[in-house]
Design a protein around this motif. Structure first.
Motif: not given
Length: 183
Positions: A144-160
């Protein structure tokens, strides 16, 4: 009724079971994903058997990465959470990472793709070196994501992928079926 239909069209309706990532199963190769700048040729989509099913997966090595960005449809709150799940297999001595970043704030959450015991890696690399196929042995991961996130912000998902030693041409991570769902 016509105006009502228009108002509904403007608000994105996100189903709880709808993957927010496009092509998270890599069925369209790397469409909707971008390669990072480090060793981009070491990230590629492959296909193999996982049990009785033939599936696509991302193979990444030598510090390579792929990422995808999108606008968050909802703010994280006590009633809204984002769940990230994926399947992985590591044939690397170091851990890989699945990183989620809120681009505007720089907040990030890293999910480990752990390295297996050295003996397991040696056994698989020996089979590979002999040209013998083996089925994918994918392990599920859910967070589960435990980040402060507001609608309209950009989420970046990355496999490293982790870096390889200079002589190491075979260590890699494999990731399949990445899903980011609203709950």
């Amino acid at each position: 009724a016509h105006l009502k239909g228009r108002a509904i069209m403007r608000e994105p309706i996100i189903q709880a079971d709808q993957n927010l990532l496009l092509n998270g199963d890599f069925s369209e190769e790397l469409n909707h994903w971008k390669k990072g700048s480090l060793n981009p040729g070491s990230a590629a989509v492959m296909a193999d058997f996982h049990g009785a099913e033939y599936i696509n997966y991302l193979r990444a090595a030598r510090g390579s990465s792929v990422f995808q960005s999108f606008l968050a449809p909802k703010s994280i709150s006590p009633h809204v959470r984002y769940c990230l799940s994926f399947l992985y297999e590591s044939m690397h001595t170091r851990a890989g990472t699945l990183r989620v970043t809120v681009v505007e704030t720089g907040l990030q959450q890293d999910i480990d793709i752990p390295a297996p015991p050295a003996q397991a890696i040696e056994q698989k690399q020996h089979l590979l070196a002999q040209g013998q196929p083996f089925d994918l042995n994918l392990t599920p991961s859910t967070s589960t994501l435990n980040l402060e996130l507001t609608a309209g912000q950009t989420l970046r998902v990355e496999v490293i992928s982790p870096e390889n030693d200079a002589w190491d041409l075979v260590s890699e991570i494999r990731v399949a079926r990445i899903e980011l769902l609203l709950h």
